[in-house]
Design an enzyme around this catalytic site. Sequence first.
Site, PDB file in Angstrom:
ATOM      1  N   ASP A 142       0.850  -1.195   0.000  1.00 38.94           N
ATOM      2  CA  ASP A 142       0.000   0.000   0.000  1.00 38.94           C
ATOM      3  C   ASP A 142       0.883   1.241   0.000  1.00 38.94           C
ATOM      4  OD1 ASP A 142      -2.335   1.436  -0.012  1.00 38.94           O
ATOM      5  OD2 ASP A 142      -2.650   1.309   2.160  1.00 38.94           O
ATOM      6  N   TYR A 144       1.059   5.796  -0.579  1.00 40.28           N
ATOM      7  CA  TYR A 144       0.624   7.015   0.117  1.00 40.28           C
ATOM      8  C   TYR A 144       0.694   8.131  -0.915  1.00 40.28           C
ATOM      9  CZ  TYR A 144       0.689   9.731   4.601  1.00 40.28           C
ATOM     10  OH  TYR A 144       0.405  10.516   5.697  1.00 40.28           O
ATOM     11  N   HIS A 149      -3.784  13.911   0.889  1.00 37.83           N
ATOM     12  CA  HIS A 149      -3.950  13.022   2.047  1.00 37.83           C
ATOM     13  C   HIS A 149      -2.721  13.127   2.960  1.00 37.83           C
ATOM     14  CE1 HIS A 149      -4.980   9.481   4.394  1.00 37.83           C
ATOM     15  NE2 HIS A 149      -3.838   8.904   4.069  1.00 37.83           N
ATOM     16  N   GLU A 214     -10.492   3.637   4.097  1.00 38.72           N
ATOM     17  CA  GLU A 214      -9.661   4.462   3.218  1.00 38.72           C
ATOM     18  C   GLU A 214     -10.026   4.115   1.783  1.00 38.72           C
ATOM     19  OE1 GLU A 214      -5.490   4.034   4.262  1.00 38.72           O
ATOM     20  OE2 GLU A 214      -5.693   5.527   5.859  1.00 38.72           O
ATOM     21  N   GLU A 216      -9.335   3.816  -1.866  1.00 41.47           N
ATOM     22  CA  GLU A 216      -8.120   3.715  -2.669  1.00 41.47           C
ATOM     23  C   GLU A 216      -8.436   3.031  -3.991  1.00 41.47           C
ATOM     24  OE1 GLU A 216      -4.731   2.134  -0.620  1.00 41.47           O
ATOM     25  OE2 GLU A 216      -5.305   3.021   1.307  1.00 41.47           O
ATOM     26  N   ASP A 248      -8.977   0.161   2.361  1.00 36.30           N
ATOM     27  CA  ASP A 248      -7.966  -0.198   3.359  1.00 36.30           C
ATOM     28  C   ASP A 248      -8.513   0.180   4.738  1.00 36.30           C
ATOM     29  OD1 ASP A 248      -5.635  -0.673   4.787  1.00 36.30           O
ATOM     30  OD2 ASP A 248      -4.709   1.233   4.212  1.00 36.30           O
ATOM     31  N   ARG A 252      -7.770   3.750  13.696  1.00 35.40           N
ATOM     32  CA  ARG A 252      -6.898   4.914  13.952  1.00 35.40           C
ATOM     33  C   ARG A 252      -6.304   4.925  15.351  1.00 35.40           C
ATOM     34  NH1 ARG A 252      -5.858   5.845   8.851  1.00 35.40           N
ATOM     35  NH2 ARG A 252      -7.663   6.551   7.656  1.00 35.40           N
ATOM     36  N   GLN A 255      -3.548   2.429  15.299  1.00 37.12           N
ATOM     37  CA  GLN A 255      -2.486   2.969  14.435  1.00 37.12           C
ATOM     38  C   GLN A 255      -1.639   4.015  15.163  1.00 37.12           C
ATOM     39  OE1 GLN A 255      -4.095   4.681  10.835  1.00 37.12           O
ATOM     40  NE2 GLN A 255      -2.083   5.039   9.912  1.00 37.12           N
ATOM     41  N   TYR A 259       2.337   2.882  15.365  1.00 39.49           N
ATOM     42  CA  TYR A 259       2.950   3.078  14.040  1.00 39.49           C
ATOM     43  C   TYR A 259       4.425   3.457  14.053  1.00 39.49           C
ATOM     44  CZ  TYR A 259       3.056   8.227  13.723  1.00 39.49           C
ATOM     45  OH  TYR A 259       3.360   9.543  13.896  1.00 39.49           O
ATOM     46  N   LYS A 268      -4.110  -2.186  10.410  1.00 36.84           N
ATOM     47  CA  LYS A 268      -4.520  -2.347   9.016  1.00 36.84           C
ATOM     48  C   LYS A 268      -4.584  -3.802   8.565  1.00 36.84           C
ATOM     49  CE  LYS A 268      -3.278   2.199   7.591  1.00 36.84           C
ATOM     50  NZ  LYS A 268      -4.162   2.937   6.687  1.00 36.84           N
ATOM     51  N   THR A 272      -8.836  -5.916   4.286  1.00 31.91           N
ATOM     52  CA  THR A 272      -8.781  -4.988   3.159  1.00 31.91           C
ATOM     53  C   THR A 272      -9.789  -5.519   2.148  1.00 31.91           C
ATOM     54  OG1 THR A 272      -6.415  -4.647   3.530  1.00 31.91           O
ATOM     55  CG2 THR A 272      -7.274  -3.958   1.389  1.00 31.91           C
ATOM     56  N   GLU A 389      -9.809  12.330   7.788  1.00 31.02           N
ATOM     57  CA  GLU A 389      -9.679  13.641   7.155  1.00 31.02           C
ATOM     58  C   GLU A 389     -11.032  14.330   7.005  1.00 31.02           C
ATOM     59  OE1 GLU A 389      -7.054  13.758   3.402  1.00 31.02           O
ATOM     60  OE2 GLU A 389      -7.375  11.650   3.842  1.00 31.02           O
TER      61      GLU A 389
HETATM   62 CA    CA Z   1      -3.954   3.047   3.023  1.00 27.47          CA
END
Ligand code: CA
Length: 442
Positions: A142, A144, A149, A214, A216, A248, A252, A255, A259, A268, A272, A389
């Site tokens: 994955d 970014y 974002h 997410e 994507e 995805d 949070r 994470q 992370y 994560k 998926t 976001e």
């Molecule tokens: Ca992602």
Amino acid sequence: MPNLDQTHDRSLRSWIESANEPDCDFPIQNLPLGVFRRRGSSDPPGIGVAIGQSIFDVPGAVQANLLAGISPETACALCAPSLNQFMSQGRESCSTARQSISHLLQADTPTLRDNAELRERMVVSRADAELLIPVQIGDYTDFYASIHHARNIGSMFRPDNPLLPNYKHLPVGYHGRASSIVISGTAIRRPYGQAKADDAQLPTFGPSKLLDYELEMGFFVGPGNGLGHRIAMREAPEHIFGMVIVNDWSARDIQKWEYQPLGPFNAKNFATTISPWVVTLDALEPYRVADAARGEGSGGDPPLREYLKPTDDMGYDITVEVYLTSQLMRDRELEPMLISRGNFTEMYWTIAQLLVHHTASGCNLRPGDLLASGTVSGRTEDSRGCLMERTWRGQNPIQLPDGSNRKFLQDGDEVIIRAYCHKDGAARIGFGDCRGVILPAG
Ligand code: CA
């Protein structure tokens, strides 16, 4: 410039009438591939092509010798229970099969149109089919690739320095988990994990409270490269088979605590979701555009290292949308609510750059590996591709039509992602749905 052929002709129609409806995702110009079996049957899974409200049974057509012009190797690959072997054969065999299938399904080709017995065997209603993961996914990565974002998320954690120094020089990514990739429609169990409040002394362990999606787009690798070999930019389109929608799912709170320093892990790896139909690069060709988001010399973008320099237009004009519906909304038969709408052309890095950079070290990509773009977010608030976001970490909750509001996902919520391409002079094509309902933690 796009390389168009007869299969893209906007005026083409199919004898399968549902494919000719104006807002259909799967007109004859699309012909995306998936893997299905007849619902309730013990048939082995087989490759199918979505056409209108139906599925065209590809191995059935191969066995009846109806696909003109394909090689014996392609015929064999099209009878496999997944798309990997077909993906390994590259663009040319994919294009040949596309032309052959397009011809068979065209309104003025009588072969199947006028043969009820063959038609019965080779055209299955989508309502009567069970869709399966179309590819044996060996590895999943994955990225970014949306600068909007990256800036938004970065500014929440580092207001003074949202974009890290590497961002404009290389596509940032992490190695994801292939075993938990599921097909659209699979329910998602809220994950357990560790989280730690800023003012707490110790972390807690329990169901995630800040579950997010997410939005994507992902692509599947075609032939790929041997270990120790790199893929050059001009070779990239040969190694990209086609695209799907990816969700995805992200926890949070987990994470945030886990992370650093090695990136996301349990936040994560629990699920998926991908959409079931792989839209080939050939089908997307009318929508291939200049990669507009990044331009050397403009917007303060630094010069690229030579291996990442574009050799052709590799942006794709794909509209992407997220819808949300709660259990209460479904009980009251309210329509899902549109949460965001964006476009894939807003990405800073192209799918070709993601692929090339992945192999820059000599890492081997294999047929059917999945590479996802990272959250597709645009400049505006209503084009942000995740709740983190969209609600700005929960500061601006979204009001749902059932009277409740959302900062993050609640049990019973269903996330539906849609993607489609449309413009004057080309047929509208779509990706179908990528959806999943949140189940309570087990
Ligand atoms: Ca992602």
